[in-house]
Design a protein around this motif. Structure first.
Motif, PDB file in Angstrom:
ATOM      1  N   LEU A  16      -0.327   4.375  14.078  1.00 41.21           N
ATOM      2  CA  LEU A  16       0.893   4.076  13.000  1.00 41.21           C
ATOM      3  C   LEU A  16       0.387   4.420  11.644  1.00 41.21           C
ATOM      4  O   LEU A  16      -0.732   4.128  11.097  1.00 41.21           O
ATOM      5  N   THR A  17       1.153   5.124  10.724  1.00 40.49           N
ATOM      6  CA  THR A  17       0.683   4.989   9.375  1.00 40.49           C
ATOM      7  C   THR A  17       1.283   3.910   8.356  1.00 40.49           C
ATOM      8  O   THR A  17       1.891   3.149   8.839  1.00 40.49           O
ATOM      9  N   GLN A  18       0.752   3.736   7.202  1.00 43.56           N
ATOM     10  CA  GLN A  18       1.419   2.653   6.170  1.00 43.56           C
ATOM     11  C   GLN A  18       2.725   3.023   6.104  1.00 43.56           C
ATOM     12  O   GLN A  18       3.548   2.046   5.587  1.00 43.56           O
ATOM     13  N   HIS A  19       2.944   4.200   5.955  1.00 41.89           N
ATOM     14  CA  HIS A  19       4.448   4.660   5.729  1.00 41.89           C
ATOM     15  C   HIS A  19       5.509   3.992   6.840  1.00 41.89           C
ATOM     16  O   HIS A  19       6.496   3.424   6.393  1.00 41.89           O
ATOM     17  N   GLU A  20       5.021   3.956   7.960  1.00 45.01           N
ATOM     18  CA  GLU A  20       5.736   3.593   9.166  1.00 45.01           C
ATOM     19  C   GLU A  20       5.932   2.101   9.192  1.00 45.01           C
ATOM     20  O   GLU A  20       6.923   1.631   9.408  1.00 45.01           O
ATOM     21  N   ILE A  21       4.755   1.557   8.673  1.00 49.94           N
ATOM     22  CA  ILE A  21       4.675   0.043   8.668  1.00 49.94           C
ATOM     23  C   ILE A  21       5.596  -0.556   7.547  1.00 49.94           C
ATOM     24  O   ILE A  21       6.444  -1.403   7.910  1.00 49.94           O
ATOM     25  N   ALA A  22       5.698   0.412   6.421  1.00 46.44           N
ATOM     26  CA  ALA A  22       6.464   0.011   5.209  1.00 46.44           C
ATOM     27  C   ALA A  22       8.019   0.185   5.676  1.00 46.44           C
ATOM     28  O   ALA A  22       8.947  -0.719   5.515  1.00 46.44           O
ATOM     29  N   VAL A  27       9.947  -2.415   3.361  1.00 46.28           N
ATOM     30  CA  VAL A  27       9.208  -2.709   1.971  1.00 46.28           C
ATOM     31  C   VAL A  27       8.697  -1.475   1.527  1.00 46.28           C
ATOM     32  O   VAL A  27       8.766  -0.447   2.365  1.00 46.28           O
ATOM     33  N   SER A  28       8.222  -1.228   0.511  1.00 46.43           N
ATOM     34  CA  SER A  28       7.526   0.052  -0.026  1.00 46.43           C
ATOM     35  C   SER A  28       6.338   0.216   0.613  1.00 46.43           C
ATOM     36  O   SER A  28       5.636  -0.648   1.073  1.00 46.43           O
ATOM     37  N   GLN A  29       5.740   1.380   0.549  1.00 37.64           N
ATOM     38  CA  GLN A  29       4.276   1.764   1.262  1.00 37.64           C
ATOM     39  C   GLN A  29       3.170   1.048   0.042  1.00 37.64           C
ATOM     40  O   GLN A  29       2.173   0.765   0.670  1.00 37.64           O
TER      41      GLN A  29
END
Length: 360
Positions: A16-22, A27-29
């Motif tokens: 997973l990427t930070q973008h997907e977690i966000a 929330v924002s990245q």
């Protein structure tokens, strides 16, 4: 309501990427980045419930497999505290404490941690105190305690609490009146064994009447020295005396030693050994012929002398290094020895020799 995401959400397409977690956390990245890096500003800019929401997504998606995320979930910010019960710089004890600090710094750097030196603690009874109204020790993941004597009640509160810590120097178990507390994690020097070894060496040289000069009480480092001396005297069957400092003047002490036919004196501190040596020389006595002298460890106070004293060095830098190692093990739940005694290095010197004929 936050949806529970299956662990396999990223299967077949990489981590997973930070973008997907966000996106999952709503929330924002930038917020995810601040949380993942545990940046200081995150404590001010991110609400606790938002932070927890991000962490929950990380846990439930398996993103915790990433080393950075795993560190975060353990609530580690990579800052280790150092609390000194005595002023270590600048002071007359600076040379004594410097190797400890050098080892602490080098090991912290090797594991990617910053150090935070706590200096604002108030002084009570000549010593700093951890627990006070403006206590900021929680800023660190864990703490190294440095000092010759540490108040027993503070050690007990540290053991009974949930603040990971390690003492530089052996400490006895510490308990609160309620019974809470227990063994203290430490990295110390094996003063008892080193002192006992030197006693055996003196006996092998022919000494049969020995004296220990020093408090032999209070700090564990002092009690360990006296314990080593006492045990070795009993093992060898020679005569031994304990002379606490301050009970007599150096001249009176020397008179008492001569009356007891003592030929080897083991001094807890170098300054005491120097004082006895100067008094002996003033009486026309030779060192080590008429009187052998042993200094038990590295000097904590400056003492000018032209004598190369027999004694031992403690592994101060290694003690500092291993204190950080033990603290890191505790923080990460690793099985290891949380109480370590490091061997001392014997110093041959010139102040311990055979007693002159008729004095042994």
């Amino acid at each position: 309501m936050l949806r529970r995401w299956p662990i396999s959400v990223s299967a077949g397409r990489g981590r997973l990427t930070q973008h997907e977690i966000a996106r999952m956390a709503g929330v924002s990245q930038t917020t995810v980045s601040l949380v993942l890096n545990d940046r200081t500003e995150a404590a001010w800019r991110i609400a606790p419930e938002t932070r927890e929401r991000v962490l929950r997504v990380i846990r439930e998606t398996g993103y915790v497999a990433d080393p950075l995320a795993r560190r975060l979930l353990q609530q580690h910010n990579q800052i280790l505290g150092v609390f000194t019960y005595e002023s270590v710089f600048p002071s007359t004890s600076a040379n004594f404490y410097h190797p400890f600090m050098s080892g602490i710094e080098a090991c912290a750097e090797s594991i990617g941690c910053d150090l935070l030196l706590f200096t604002s603690a108030p002084v009570s009874g000549g010593s700093r105190r951890i627990f006070h109204d403006n206590n900021r020790i929680r800023l660190a993941d864990g703490c190294v305690l440095l000092g010759r004597e540490i108040p027993r009640d503070e050690l007990a509160r540290m053991v009974a609490g949930d603040m990971p810590f390690v003492s530089v120097g052996r400490r006895d178990d510490a308990h609160l009146p309620s019974g809470a507390g227990g063994p203290v994690p430490y990295v110390g020097a094996d003063y008892a064994r080193a002192t006992a070894t030197l006693v055996h060496r003196a006996v092998d040289l022919g000494h049969r009447a020995l004296a220990y000069v020093g408090a032999g009480a209070g700090a564990e480092s002092a009690t360990d020295r006296l314990a080593g001396f006492t045990a070795a005297v009993r093992e060898t069957g020679v005569d031994g005396w304990h002379e606490p400092v301050g009970d007599r003047t150096t001249a009176e002490l020397l008179d008492a030693l001569r009356a007891a036919r003592v030929t080897a004196v083991f001094c807890e501190e170098l300054v005491e050994a120097v004082a006895v040596a100067e008094a002996a020389r003033a009486r026309g006595m030779s060192v080590p012929g008429d009187l052998s002298l042993v200094a038990l460890g590295d000097p904590t106070r400056q003492a000018e002398t032209d004598l190369d004293f027999t004694g031992f060095h403690i592994a101060r830098r290694e003690m500092g290094w291993q204190a950080i190692e033990v603290l890191d093990d505790i923080l990460h739940g690793r099985d290891s020895d949380h109480q370590r005694l490091l061997p001392c290095t014997l110093v041959e010197g010139e102040t311990l020799g055979p007693p002159v004929t008729g004095r042994a």
